[in-house]
Write a protein that holds these residues in place. Structure first.
Motif, PDB file in Angstrom:
ATOM      1  N   LYS A 333       0.830  -1.206   0.000  1.00 23.69           N
ATOM      2  CA  LYS A 333       0.000   0.000   0.000  1.00 23.69           C
ATOM      3  C   LYS A 333       0.863   1.253   0.000  1.00 23.69           C
ATOM      4  O   LYS A 333       0.555   2.239  -0.677  1.00 23.69           O
ATOM      5  N   LEU A 334       1.965   1.226   0.754  1.00 22.86           N
ATOM      6  CA  LEU A 334       2.863   2.380   0.765  1.00 22.86           C
ATOM      7  C   LEU A 334       3.535   2.559  -0.597  1.00 22.86           C
ATOM      8  O   LEU A 334       3.682   3.686  -1.087  1.00 22.86           O
ATOM      9  N   ALA A 335       3.934   1.451  -1.205  1.00 23.04           N
ATOM     10  CA  ALA A 335       4.579   1.533  -2.519  1.00 23.04           C
ATOM     11  C   ALA A 335       3.609   2.083  -3.554  1.00 23.04           C
ATOM     12  O   ALA A 335       3.974   2.924  -4.387  1.00 23.04           O
ATOM     13  N   ALA A 363       6.304  -9.421  -0.103  1.00 23.02           N
ATOM     14  CA  ALA A 363       6.189  -9.765  -1.515  1.00 23.02           C
ATOM     15  C   ALA A 363       5.049 -10.740  -1.759  1.00 23.02           C
ATOM     16  O   ALA A 363       4.413 -10.725  -2.821  1.00 23.02           O
ATOM     17  N   ALA A 364       4.766 -11.573  -0.779  1.00 23.40           N
ATOM     18  CA  ALA A 364       3.665 -12.524  -0.904  1.00 23.40           C
ATOM     19  C   ALA A 364       2.309 -11.854  -0.763  1.00 23.40           C
ATOM     20  O   ALA A 364       1.286 -12.453  -1.108  1.00 23.40           O
ATOM     21  N   PHE A 365       2.290 -10.616  -0.269  1.00 20.98           N
ATOM     22  CA  PHE A 365       1.023  -9.910  -0.042  1.00 20.98           C
ATOM     23  C   PHE A 365       0.983  -8.584  -0.798  1.00 20.98           C
ATOM     24  O   PHE A 365       0.578  -7.555  -0.257  1.00 20.98           O
ATOM     25  N   GLY A 366       1.432  -8.623  -2.048  1.00 23.22           N
ATOM     26  CA  GLY A 366       1.163  -7.503  -2.940  1.00 23.22           C
ATOM     27  C   GLY A 366       2.352  -6.662  -3.355  1.00 23.22           C
ATOM     28  O   GLY A 366       2.290  -5.989  -4.389  1.00 23.22           O
ATOM     29  N   LEU A 367       3.414  -6.655  -2.579  1.00 24.31           N
ATOM     30  CA  LEU A 367       4.594  -5.884  -2.963  1.00 24.31           C
ATOM     31  C   LEU A 367       5.325  -6.642  -4.069  1.00 24.31           C
ATOM     32  O   LEU A 367       5.546  -7.853  -3.953  1.00 24.31           O
ATOM     33  N   SER A 368       5.710  -5.955  -5.126  1.00 27.70           N
ATOM     34  CA  SER A 368       6.396  -6.654  -6.208  1.00 27.70           C
ATOM     35  C   SER A 368       7.723  -7.208  -5.711  1.00 27.70           C
ATOM     36  O   SER A 368       8.322  -6.692  -4.763  1.00 27.70           O
ATOM     37  N   LYS A 374      14.326  -4.069  -3.159  1.00 24.06           N
ATOM     38  CA  LYS A 374      14.734  -2.676  -2.960  1.00 24.06           C
ATOM     39  C   LYS A 374      14.461  -2.210  -1.528  1.00 24.06           C
ATOM     40  O   LYS A 374      15.201  -1.379  -0.988  1.00 24.06           O
ATOM     41  N   SER A 375      13.406  -2.745  -0.921  1.00 21.56           N
ATOM     42  CA  SER A 375      13.026  -2.291   0.423  1.00 21.56           C
ATOM     43  C   SER A 375      14.048  -2.660   1.484  1.00 21.56           C
ATOM     44  O   SER A 375      14.009  -2.128   2.602  1.00 21.56           O
TER      45      SER A 375
END
Length: 442
Positions: A333-335, A363-368, A374-375
Motif C-alpha cells: 500500500k505504501l509503494a 512480496a507474498a502480499f502484494g509488494l512486487s 529494494k526495500s
C-alpha cells in the motif's frame, strides 16, 4: 622472576595458537580475508538499480565494485568464483536495531550497553559501544545482511546511531558512517518539576529539569540553534566573545542544520502526524521508525515526503476489525501510494536475521518482488543518504555483496559467498559451531 618466566611462556603459547585464543574468547565471527581482486562469473546478477543481468560478471577490487556486465573482462590475477546457477545481490541493510550494543538483554546486564541514564543524551555515540565480537553479528550477516544502522535507546534524545559493516575487529574497522542519525523519542505527557526555562547556553541542561520533557526538548533545540549561530559568528569575527563550549549542544548542530536526520519511533497515525509536524516546526529531517498505521495515512506521508522504516510487517493487526493481512500488505500500500519506506526485521537483535523473510512476506502480499528487494537494499540506503556507497551493484560502490543459490528473500535459499567491503567473509557462526558440536552426539 619465576612468575615473569611463567608469564612469558604463557604469552608464547597464546601467540602460537591464535585460533585457540579466539575460541577461548568466545568470538563466533571469523575474520574476513584481505581485500583482493575477485571475479564472480556466469551468475545471475540482480543489480537493483537497473535491469538484471542473466549471465554476467561482477569484478571486485580494492573494496569496490570495479566492473559489472555481461561481457566484462576478468583482470589478471583475480580470484575467480564460478557463479553458474547462482545469484548475486547487493547486501541487505537492517535499519531498526541496536546490533552490537546489547547481547543478552535478560539477566546479563554487563552485556547491555544500548542506553544511558537521563533523558537528554545527544552526545552519546553508538559507535563507541559496538562490540565487534557479538555472536549476533555473525548469524545476522550470513543471511546477506552486510550493514546495519545501530542506534542507542532510552530517554528523549538517546544519542547518535552508527552505520556499520558487519565485519571487523574494532568499531573503526566496521564504521561506514560513524554518526548517521539522531535517535529521538518524542515525550508523551507531562514531566519534570515545572517552572521556567534556563537562559543562555549554560542553562540548557538545567532547563531540562525544570520543564516538561517536550518543552525541554524544544528549548534544547532552540539553544543548539543559537549555539551554532554564535560559533559561526565568532569564527568569522574573533573580536566577539568566545562562546562557551557545550558537547551537548554541539552534538545537536548537525540535527538542527538538516545534516543529520532524526529517527523517531511512531506507530499510531496520530503519533506519526505529531512527529512529522514536530520535525517541520523545528526544521528537522524525520525518519519514522515503526509505521504500523502508515498505510492509513499514505496521503499525509506522501505530501510531507516523510520516509518510514516499517517494523510491524510480521505483527498481528492492532484492531479487531482489521483484516488479518493488514500489516503483511502495508508495504504494498505504501509503494502504491509513492511513500518512501524500507522494511526492517522488527525483531530483537538475535532475530534480525529474519529480515529477508519479512520482506519476502511483503512480496507474498502484494509488494512486487523487485520492490521487496529494494526495500531492504537500495531504498534504506536512499533514506539515509548513503546510496552513493551502498544499496545496489554499481561500479564505484562498496563491495558489499551476497551470492546465493536462490532468491534472496526465500527461506530455502543458502548463502554461498559473502563479501563485506570487498573482503570475503567466512560463513561460520555460533549456530554452525553448535550444530557441528552436537550433530553426532549419542
Amino acid at each position: 622472576m619465576r612468575c615473569s618466566l611463567r608469564v612469558v611462556a604463557a604469552l608464547a603459547v597464546l601467540a602460537s595458537a591464535p585460533a585457540a585464543l579466539t575460541a577461548q574468547l568466545g568470538s563466533y565471527n571469523p575474520r574476513p580475508g584481505p581485500q583482493g581482486t575477485f571475479a564472480i562469473r556466469n551468475a545471475h546478477i540482480v543489480t537493483v538499480s537497473g535491469p538484471d543481468i542473466a549471465n554476467g560478471t561482477v569484478v571486485i577490487s580494492g573494496g569496490k565494485i570495479t566492473a559489472v556486465g555481461a561481457g566484462v573482462a576478468v583482470p589478471g590475477g583475480a580470484t575467480i568464483i564460478d557463479g553458474t546457477g547462482l545469484m548475486v545481490y547487493p547486501g541487505m541493510m537492517e535499519t531498526a536495531n541496536s546490533l552490537g550494543l546489547a547481547e543478552i538483554t535478560e539477566g546479563a546486564n554487563a552485556t547491555v550497553d544500548d542506553a544511558e541514564v537521563g533523558q537528554f543524551n545527544p552526545n552519546v555515540h553508538a559507535f563507541f559501544g559496538i562490540d565487534p565480537h557479538s555472536a549476533e553479528i555473525g548469524v545476522t550477516r550470513v543471511v546477506g545482511i552486510t550493514h546495519a544502522v545501530s542506534r542507542p535507546t532510552g530517554g528523549v534524545l538517546s544519542g547518535q546511531a552508527a552505520l556499520i559493516n558487519l565485519a571487523g575487529d574494532t568499531p573503526p574497522q566496521m564504521a561506514v558512517t560513524r554518526d548517521i542519525a539522531m535517535a529521538l523519542s518524542l515525550p508523551g505527557g507531562r514531566g519534570g518539576r515545572g517552572g521556567g526555562g534556563g537562559g543562555g547556553f549554560g542553562g540548557a541542561a538545567a532547563a531540562t529539569t525544570r520543564e516538561n520533557p517536550m518543552d525541554s526538548l524544544r528549548a534544547l533545540l532552540h539553544n543548539a540553534d543559537a549555539y551554532a549561530k554564535a560559533w559561526d559568528a565568532y569564527n568569522k569575527d574573533k573580536t566577539l566573545p568566545r562562546p562557551e563550549h557545550s558537547v551537548v549542544l554541539e552534538s545537536l548542530v548537525p540535527l538542527i542544520q538538516g545534516k543529520m536526520p532524526a529517527l523517531i519511533p511512531a506507530d499510531a497515525a496520530a503519533e506519526m502526524r505529531t512527529a512529522v509536524t514536530f520535525g517541520e516546526e523545528n526544521k528537522i529531517k524525520v525518519i519514522l521508525v515503526g509505521g504500523r498505521d502508515a498505510w492509513r495515512i499514505t496521503d499525509f506521508l506522501k505530501q510531507h515526503d516523510t520516509p518510514v522504516i516499517l517494523t510491524s510487517v510480521m505483527t498481528l493487526p492492532s484492531r479487531e476489525d482489521d483484516p488479518y493481512d493488514a500489516n503483511y500488505s502495508a508495504p504494498a500500500k505504501l509503494a502504491a501510494a509513492g511513500v518512501r519506506f524500507a522494511i526492517a526485521a522488527g525483531e530483537p537483535n538475535p532475530d534480525l536475521r529474519n529480515l529477508p523473510y519479512v520482506a519476502g512476506m511483503a512480496a507474498a502480499f502484494g509488494l512486487s518482488k523487485d520492490d521487496a528487494i529494494k526495500s531492504v537494499t537500495l531504498w534504506p540506503a536512499q533514506i539515509f543518504g548513503i546510496d552513493n556507497k551502498l544499496g545496489s551493484i554499481q561500479v564505484g560502490k562498496m563491495a558489499n555483496i551476497v551470492v546465493t543459490d536462490g532468491n534472496l528473500l526465500e527461506a530455502r535459499t543458502n548463502t554461498k559467498y559473502l563479501f563485506i567491503d570487498g573482503r570475503q567473509v567466512p560463513l561460520d557462526t555460533k549456530h554452525t559451531a553448535l550444530y557441528d558440536e552436537f550433530k553426532n552426539r549419542p
